[in-house]
Design an enzyme around this catalytic site. Structure first.
Site, PDB file in Angstrom:
ATOM      1  N   CYS A 265       0.811  -1.228   0.000  1.00 29.33           N
ATOM      2  CA  CYS A 265       0.000   0.000   0.000  1.00 29.33           C
ATOM      3  C   CYS A 265       0.846   1.280   0.000  1.00 29.33           C
ATOM      4  O   CYS A 265       1.470   1.585  -1.010  1.00 29.33           O
ATOM      5  CB  CYS A 265      -1.013  -0.039   1.134  1.00 29.33           C
ATOM      6  SG  CYS A 265      -2.441   0.993   0.779  1.00 29.33           S
TER       7      CYS A 265
ATOM      8  N   HIS B  35      -3.580  -5.719   1.913  1.00 27.26           N
ATOM      9  CA  HIS B  35      -3.096  -5.935   3.269  1.00 27.26           C
ATOM     10  C   HIS B  35      -4.219  -6.440   4.134  1.00 27.26           C
ATOM     11  O   HIS B  35      -5.170  -7.017   3.610  1.00 27.26           O
ATOM     12  CB  HIS B  35      -2.394  -4.709   3.852  1.00 27.26           C
ATOM     13  CG  HIS B  35      -3.074  -3.396   3.685  1.00 27.26           C
ATOM     14  ND1 HIS B  35      -2.454  -2.229   4.012  1.00 27.26           N
ATOM     15  CD2 HIS B  35      -4.293  -3.054   3.218  1.00 27.26           C
ATOM     16  CE1 HIS B  35      -3.277  -1.222   3.759  1.00 27.26           C
ATOM     17  NE2 HIS B  35      -4.390  -1.702   3.279  1.00 27.26           N
TER      18      HIS B  35
END
Ligand code: GLN
Length: 261
Positions: free
Chosen positions: A100, A200
């Site tokens: 990310c 994630h």
């Protein structure tokens, strides 16, 4: 960091204090346990603000997610004190997993929600600009590593829209969710043994194939031999993956309480 025995993977955890949202430490715990279950081990060194990185000393680099303000704190420091070393380490066969916000900074850079430009290290051919909405939810992709496709499930929460360069190889194709930008159908990017991804939540506990690929790469860097890892009993991990993949596909979830055995 010591050279250590060849059964030890040397991990460099980049900015653990700033870049750690969505259980990034869980990913590292998974790497450690999957090595230990095989009689191998993980040595973790962290590299924070102002701390340089020396290429050759690590087999694997990890850079987690962060909010825009955390990224703004680390971006210039990453480029100045570590960028060139990480790019050269990956060119020499080290592995990297960037999640990310970390993915955005491993790329060419990120323009945040407030319009501020944060430089990236340019390891990954990906450029990110924040959009007007956040892309949030469960996500399922078909990811390909070393020519092998697998379904990978995770959670995403990012304002950034990432555009890949024309020659870049995406990590995966989106089955459900947003991925790089909610439009291209691509998710993440892979370059040599480096993966950048928006998945994630954390990524590795429910995607043991990704964990083992990254570990195999790191061990190949450590020992010079790219050999398959001993298989493990992944029934729990497969069950976690199935729940996550089902959520991304929009399946109705069975309540855990009150369910018959
Ligand atoms: N701040 C970045 C974004 O919103 C990255 C977010 C994250 O790491 N979850 O796009």
């Amino acid at each position: 960091m010591s050279p250590g025995p060849p059964g030890t993977v040397r991990l460099c955890h980049l900015y653990p204090d700033e870049m750690n949202i969505y259980a990034d430490r869980g990913n590292i715990a998974v790497l450690r346990r999957r090595l230990e279950w095989r009689g191998l081990s993980l040595e973790v060194r962290s590299a924070g603000l102002g701390e340089p990185v020396t290429p050759g000393l690590h087999d694997l680099y990890y850079l987690g997610g962060g909010q825009d303000r955390d990224q703004a704190l680390v971006a210039a420091d990453l480029v100045r004190t570590k960028g060139a070393a990480i790019v050269s380490a990956v060119a020499d066969g080290a592995a990297l997993l960037a999640v990310c916000g970390g993915y955005q900074l491993a790329g060419r850079g990120y323009m945040g929600v407030d319009g501020s430009a944060m430089p990236g290290i340019g390891l990954l051919d990906a450029e990110t600009v924040a959009g007007p909405t956040r892309l949030i939810g469960d996500v399922l992709i078909t990811a390909t590593l070393d020519g092998e496709p697998h379904e990978v499930a995770g959670f995403e929460n990012h304002a950034g829209r990432t555009r890949l360069g024309p020659g870049a190889t995406p990590f995966g194709r989106v089955i459900a969710g947003f991925g790089n930008d909610g439009a291209s159908g691509t998710e993440g990017v892979v370059h040599l043994r480096a993966i950048g991804t928006y998945l994630h939540g954390p990524l590795l506990p429910r995607n043991p194939w990704v964990a083992d690929t990254v570990l195999r790469w790191a061990l190949a860097h450590r020992t010079g031999d790219d050999v398959p890892l001993e298989p493990l009993d992944d029934s729990l991990e497969r069950a976690a993956h199935a729940v996550s993949a089902g959520r991304a596909r929009g399946d109705r979830e069975e309540p855990l309480i009150g369910r018959r055995a």
